[in-house]
Design a protein around this motif. Sequence first.
Motif, PDB file in Angstrom:
ATOM      1  N   MET A   1      16.403 -11.193  -9.063  1.00 57.17           N
ATOM      2  CA  MET A   1      16.791 -11.809  -7.796  1.00 57.17           C
ATOM      3  C   MET A   1      17.828 -10.944  -7.118  1.00 57.17           C
ATOM      4  N   ASP A  18      17.257 -14.882  -2.918  1.00 60.32           N
ATOM      5  CA  ASP A  18      15.827 -14.739  -3.191  1.00 60.32           C
ATOM      6  C   ASP A  18      15.326 -15.930  -4.012  1.00 60.32           C
ATOM      7  N   LEU A  20      11.824 -17.353  -5.207  1.00 62.79           N
ATOM      8  CA  LEU A  20      10.389 -17.077  -5.359  1.00 62.79           C
ATOM      9  C   LEU A  20       9.908 -16.006  -4.381  1.00 62.79           C
ATOM     10  N   THR A  60       4.331 -17.975  -1.547  1.00 60.94           N
ATOM     11  CA  THR A  60       4.048 -17.276  -2.804  1.00 60.94           C
ATOM     12  C   THR A  60       2.605 -16.794  -2.862  1.00 60.94           C
ATOM     13  N   LEU A  89      18.997 -21.342  -9.928  1.00 59.34           N
ATOM     14  CA  LEU A  89      18.929 -19.907 -10.184  1.00 59.34           C
ATOM     15  C   LEU A  89      20.315 -19.258 -10.269  1.00 59.34           C
ATOM     16  N   LYS A 247       7.615 -23.569 -10.963  1.00 58.49           N
ATOM     17  CA  LYS A 247       7.601 -22.148 -10.620  1.00 58.49           C
ATOM     18  C   LYS A 247       9.022 -21.572 -10.612  1.00 58.49           C
ATOM     19  N   VAL A 248       9.976 -22.358 -10.125  1.00 52.21           N
ATOM     20  CA  VAL A 248      11.374 -21.911 -10.131  1.00 52.21           C
ATOM     21  C   VAL A 248      11.871 -21.772 -11.555  1.00 52.21           C
ATOM     22  N   TYR A 251      10.506 -18.618 -12.810  1.00 49.85           N
ATOM     23  CA  TYR A 251      11.168 -17.494 -12.131  1.00 49.85           C
ATOM     24  C   TYR A 251      12.493 -17.199 -12.809  1.00 49.85           C
ATOM     25  N   LYS A 252      13.207 -18.275 -13.167  1.00 50.64           N
ATOM     26  CA  LYS A 252      14.494 -18.122 -13.849  1.00 50.64           C
ATOM     27  C   LYS A 252      14.308 -17.523 -15.237  1.00 50.64           C
ATOM     28  N   ASN A 254      11.913 -15.611 -16.288  1.00 52.65           N
ATOM     29  CA  ASN A 254      11.505 -14.206 -16.209  1.00 52.65           C
ATOM     30  C   ASN A 254      12.680 -13.279 -15.934  1.00 52.65           C
ATOM     31  N   ARG A 255      13.742 -13.831 -15.328  1.00 55.89           N
ATOM     32  CA  ARG A 255      14.930 -13.040 -15.019  1.00 55.89           C
ATOM     33  C   ARG A 255      15.884 -12.958 -16.207  1.00 55.89           C
TER      34      ARG A 255
END
Length: 256
Positions: A1, A18, A20, A60, A89, A247-248, A251-252, A254-255
């Motif tokens: 992000m 950022d 998604l 997305t 996030l 999805k959020v 996303y978190k 994956n970071r």
Amino acid sequence: MSVSESNWGGSGVAEKIDILGVKVDSVTMAQAVAQVEGYMDERKNVLIATANAEMIMRATHDEELKNILNDAALVVPDGAGTVWAAHHLGYEMPERVAGFDLAQELMRIAPSKKQKVFFFGSAPGVAEKAKAKAEELYPGIEIVGTRDGYFKPEDEPAIIEEIKAAQPDLLLAALGVPKQEKWLNAHLKELGVPVAIGVGGTLDVMAGVMKRAPYWMQKAKLEWLFRGLLQPKRAGRLMALPKFVLKVHGYKSNRA
């Protein structure tokens, strides 16, 4: 992000967070209004977007919409889901900046600054009713034109000329997502308006053809539920909300 280095404490420009893949500005209502007023004062010719969870989810899988949002001068967090996502996030997002409320604040200020407004969108007759309501709420406001959102491609040159001739400082386009963002982006330079904002159902609410959630539901972050109950055909679209949450979360992760 990624988050831009600029912030309100320094340059007066909001942080972009950022979510998604969509860069959303971390602003309060007062900051958003000040920024939009600055764009009008400077005759900037910019697009403003109001990003809720549904819009971000659409972006997305709609690359054109995502690019438009990321190129917009200002993307306000229109929705409790957007604010939640930023917090989840790990970033600051001070409050929800609803597109409806942002439009009202700008119209409230418009008479004192002699700013002209154009209403474009919704069903035939709605923009005219919204104009009458705006004139009642904001004495002295100059609504220099109205046009419904039902048109064919061959009508577009005449619509563009109508808006250009009216010379508004602020164009409020209520064509629905993503049509309003894509239409404004495609014609922004031709239109030559200082500020254009996609405002979804704002004109419908002002005209009284669609109700807004009671204040307690807005405060309880349940406006999405109110819309679903009022418009059952939206039920499928509301499924974007739990998908957005998942999805959020992903996303978190994956970071991490």
